[in-house]
Design an enzyme around this catalytic site. Sequence first.
Site, PDB file in Angstrom:
ATOM      1  N   LYS A 198      43.810 -13.690  29.857  1.00 22.12           N
ATOM      2  CA  LYS A 198      44.986 -13.323  30.648  1.00 22.12           C
ATOM      3  C   LYS A 198      45.547 -11.989  30.169  1.00 22.12           C
ATOM      4  O   LYS A 198      45.825 -11.103  30.945  1.00 22.12           O
ATOM      5  CB  LYS A 198      46.029 -14.447  30.537  1.00 22.12           C
ATOM      6  CG  LYS A 198      47.291 -14.163  31.303  1.00 22.12           C
ATOM      7  CD  LYS A 198      48.250 -15.339  31.250  1.00 22.12           C
ATOM      8  CE  LYS A 198      49.601 -14.904  31.792  1.00 22.12           C
ATOM      9  NZ  LYS A 198      50.601 -15.949  31.741  1.00 22.12           N
ATOM     10  N   GLU A 204      39.953 -12.897  19.365  1.00 20.51           N
ATOM     11  CA  GLU A 204      38.720 -13.694  19.401  1.00 20.51           C
ATOM     12  C   GLU A 204      37.871 -13.295  20.616  1.00 20.51           C
ATOM     13  O   GLU A 204      36.661 -13.080  20.519  1.00 20.51           O
ATOM     14  CB  GLU A 204      39.045 -15.199  19.506  1.00 20.51           C
ATOM     15  CG  GLU A 204      39.705 -15.800  18.290  1.00 20.51           C
ATOM     16  CD  GLU A 204      41.227 -15.690  18.329  1.00 20.51           C
ATOM     17  OE1 GLU A 204      41.755 -14.808  19.049  1.00 20.51           O
ATOM     18  OE2 GLU A 204      41.882 -16.466  17.613  1.00 20.51           O
ATOM     19  N   GLY A 259      48.498 -19.591  30.752  1.00 19.08           N
ATOM     20  CA  GLY A 259      47.097 -19.720  30.338  1.00 19.08           C
ATOM     21  C   GLY A 259      46.583 -21.143  30.456  1.00 19.08           C
ATOM     22  O   GLY A 259      45.506 -21.402  31.021  1.00 19.08           O
ATOM     23  N   ARG A 260      47.348 -22.106  29.960  1.00 21.07           N
ATOM     24  CA  ARG A 260      46.860 -23.490  29.949  1.00 21.07           C
ATOM     25  C   ARG A 260      46.943 -24.156  31.327  1.00 21.07           C
ATOM     26  O   ARG A 260      46.559 -25.316  31.490  1.00 21.07           O
ATOM     27  CB  ARG A 260      47.625 -24.303  28.898  1.00 21.07           C
ATOM     28  CG  ARG A 260      49.136 -24.225  28.990  1.00 21.07           C
ATOM     29  CD  ARG A 260      49.810 -24.758  27.733  1.00 21.07           C
ATOM     30  NE  ARG A 260      51.250 -24.555  27.735  1.00 21.07           N
ATOM     31  CZ  ARG A 260      51.849 -23.460  27.300  1.00 21.07           C
ATOM     32  NH1 ARG A 260      51.138 -22.448  26.835  1.00 21.07           N
ATOM     33  NH2 ARG A 260      53.166 -23.364  27.303  1.00 21.07           N
ATOM     34  N   GLU A 345      50.966 -27.459  23.369  1.00 16.93           N
ATOM     35  CA  GLU A 345      51.442 -26.076  23.465  1.00 16.93           C
ATOM     36  C   GLU A 345      52.630 -26.016  24.430  1.00 16.93           C
ATOM     37  O   GLU A 345      53.539 -25.210  24.253  1.00 16.93           O
ATOM     38  CB  GLU A 345      50.315 -25.134  23.922  1.00 16.93           C
ATOM     39  CG  GLU A 345      50.645 -23.668  23.693  1.00 16.93           C
ATOM     40  CD  GLU A 345      49.445 -22.737  23.864  1.00 16.93           C
ATOM     41  OE1 GLU A 345      48.888 -22.276  22.860  1.00 16.93           O
ATOM     42  OE2 GLU A 345      49.073 -22.462  25.021  1.00 16.93           O
ATOM     43  N   HIS A 376      33.612 -46.459  17.103  1.00 19.30           N
ATOM     44  CA  HIS A 376      32.844 -46.579  15.854  1.00 19.30           C
ATOM     45  C   HIS A 376      33.381 -45.625  14.807  1.00 19.30           C
ATOM     46  O   HIS A 376      32.689 -45.288  13.852  1.00 19.30           O
ATOM     47  CB  HIS A 376      31.362 -46.327  16.141  1.00 19.30           C
ATOM     48  CG  HIS A 376      30.813 -47.370  17.057  1.00 19.30           C
ATOM     49  ND1 HIS A 376      30.295 -48.569  16.614  1.00 19.30           N
ATOM     50  CD2 HIS A 376      30.776 -47.432  18.405  1.00 19.30           C
ATOM     51  CE1 HIS A 376      29.932 -49.310  17.650  1.00 19.30           C
ATOM     52  NE2 HIS A 376      30.224 -48.637  18.749  1.00 19.30           N
ATOM     53  N   LYS A 500      49.392 -14.900  14.755  1.00 18.54           N
ATOM     54  CA  LYS A 500      48.619 -13.732  15.210  1.00 18.54           C
ATOM     55  C   LYS A 500      49.108 -12.472  14.502  1.00 18.54           C
ATOM     56  O   LYS A 500      48.308 -11.620  14.091  1.00 18.54           O
ATOM     57  CB  LYS A 500      48.772 -13.549  16.725  1.00 18.54           C
ATOM     58  CG  LYS A 500      48.129 -14.645  17.548  1.00 18.54           C
ATOM     59  CD  LYS A 500      48.232 -14.306  19.034  1.00 18.54           C
ATOM     60  CE  LYS A 500      47.866 -15.489  19.892  1.00 18.54           C
ATOM     61  NZ  LYS A 500      48.172 -15.320  21.307  1.00 18.54           N
TER      62      LYS A 500
HETATM   63  O1  F6P Z   1      46.939 -18.567  21.250  1.00 16.85           O
HETATM   64  C1  F6P Z   1      47.473 -19.194  22.338  1.00 16.85           C
HETATM   65  C2  F6P Z   1      47.251 -18.453  23.605  1.00 16.85           C
HETATM   66  O2  F6P Z   1      48.243 -17.528  23.767  1.00 16.85           O
HETATM   67  C3  F6P Z   1      47.204 -19.457  24.756  1.00 16.85           C
HETATM   68  O3  F6P Z   1      48.431 -19.741  25.275  1.00 16.85           O
HETATM   69  C4  F6P Z   1      46.256 -18.817  25.698  1.00 16.85           C
HETATM   70  O4  F6P Z   1      45.723 -19.756  26.585  1.00 16.85           O
HETATM   71  C5  F6P Z   1      45.231 -18.257  24.749  1.00 16.85           C
HETATM   72  O5  F6P Z   1      45.996 -17.792  23.657  1.00 16.85           O
HETATM   73  C6  F6P Z   1      44.341 -17.180  25.294  1.00 16.85           C
HETATM   74  O6  F6P Z   1      45.055 -16.082  25.767  1.00 16.85           O
HETATM   75  P1  F6P Z   1      44.379 -14.992  26.698  1.00 16.85           P
HETATM   76  O7  F6P Z   1      43.926 -15.671  27.947  1.00 16.85           O
HETATM   77  O8  F6P Z   1      45.453 -13.986  26.954  1.00 16.85           O
HETATM   78  O9  F6P Z   1      43.217 -14.399  25.949  1.00 16.85           O
END
Ligand code: F6P
Length: 535
Positions: A198, A204, A259-260, A345, A376, A500
């Site tokens: 987003k 990452e 995002g979620r 979240e 299990h 972060k």
């Molecule tokens: O670290 C949490 C977060 O901000 C989430 O809310 C989000 O879904 C995710 O990182 C990824 O963010 P982006 O889509 O901006 O890479």
Amino acid sequence: MLQSSDHAALLSEAERLRPNSIASLLDQNPNRVIELTIRGAELTLDASKQLIDEHALKALSDAASGADLAGAFEQLVTGAKVNITEERAALHTLLRGTGASELPALTNEIDETLSRMRAATEAIHSGSHVGASGQRFTDVINIGIGGSDLGPRMVCRALDEVSAQLNTHFISNVDPHDLDVVTRGLNPQTTLLVICSKTFTTEETLTNAQRARSWLTDGGVSEASIGQHVFAVTTNLSAAAEFGIEEKACFPMWDWVGGRYSVWSAIGLVIALGFGWTAFMSFLAGAKAMDEHTRATECTKNIPMMMALLELWNTRYLKTETHLVLPYSQRLEYLADFLQQLTMESNGKRVTLGGEAINEVTAPVLWGSAGTIGQHSYYQLLHQGNRRFSADIVLPLTNGDVDRDAHRKLASNALAQSRALLIGRSAEESQILAADKGLPSELAPHFEMPGNHPHSTLVMDSVNPETVGALIAAYEHKTYFLSVLMGLNAFDQWGVELGKVIGKQIRATLESGEGLNDLDASTAALAAAWREANS
Ligand code: F6P
């Protein structure tokens, strides 16, 4: 927000009901299952194994009216700025067409994006868009994290049965091992990347995108033709352009989609690529059907409202400590992972919309895994540990054209666990069991199980695009209703930002060794150990 008079009524209802057994409530009322089973959008919620009765239900539905859940839902779907700390709406419902007539301008943007997604999907499937060497694509890798990963990952796993057009893969962790394992055995010439972020600033995802790009070029895809292999989904089109992704390969999303909550947007492109446009549309339609059910149905017959009220009841009044999601379907193996972000979240917060401290627990700790695997492992704690918990057992009635006998065993496990959570094993029965085993009676307590664990069963005919859409939408709305009841903002996530910021500082320290003294002694020692190991 919950009114104080409703809170007081719920406290006294919980006090009254706590000594009761759910099993005896079931015995006493022959209509209980009918009364507490509700249906909507191809889902059925059986709440008859919850510790509630008519009076408690009345108090819960009064609480829903007092907090105006129905009004809050109207606000959500019509674009009120419910995310107050970011001054944004949360219009994930519009992405599947709910509220479209109220918001025509945004609907046009969504439709335009859907048309582009459809064209891109169909071009890949028909072979008019091919890889650099002229070969058709066989695989697609979604690169993203959090909401840009968990939703599509969960849905692609669930749609196993729908005939796959491309094999879908997911890379999320910045640990290089994730990418290395996923790309092992894939052919760069026939692999497409969808970079989902987003913000297009997530460390990452950008790191993985860069490494995946190198994997393509190392595999013979020339720099000039790399654009044929990469799509991006983001609100930050300029950052994607800087990264080298052409505008025509970028699909927009909007700041009014969290995002979620974004699997319905172009973040779901991998679903369409993997399983076809019709499947993606059916997925959206399933969610829309749940929106319509939620908008039109009175509280005690409304699946998401009841789920929210039951979560509030269990967490706040019956003092359960944790909530399990137990899908008896391997296709739903990532459901709990997805719901962890959605629930924790969203509602893992400690202040109200007005900034006042909330002294009660908010979101439950949510966990779970596909049945029967958990049986299990951690079910021992569920049956005989001291933790108070609630659960959702998710039960698809049919399982496609699979081994009937194995499917019967799977379903028997679901029903058996639900019953065991209900009835447990009494002291008397344990004495008999100990005697049968030839053990002394003082060992009988080892066989006792309290039972009486409140849980719901969510039933669907099968795991298919519509039911998965409806299931996710039900949990989304449950999460929002809970936030309304607790008076908090479900749509921001400031708690994840601090890590972060500190992460950036520490990365510089790990690289240069400078700044160790600015850290606390423990973190400094760990950083020094890392430097030593990687020198
Ligand atoms: O670290 C949490 C977060 O901000 C989430 O809310 C989000 O879904 C995710 O990182 C990824 O963010 P982006 O889509 O901006 O890479």
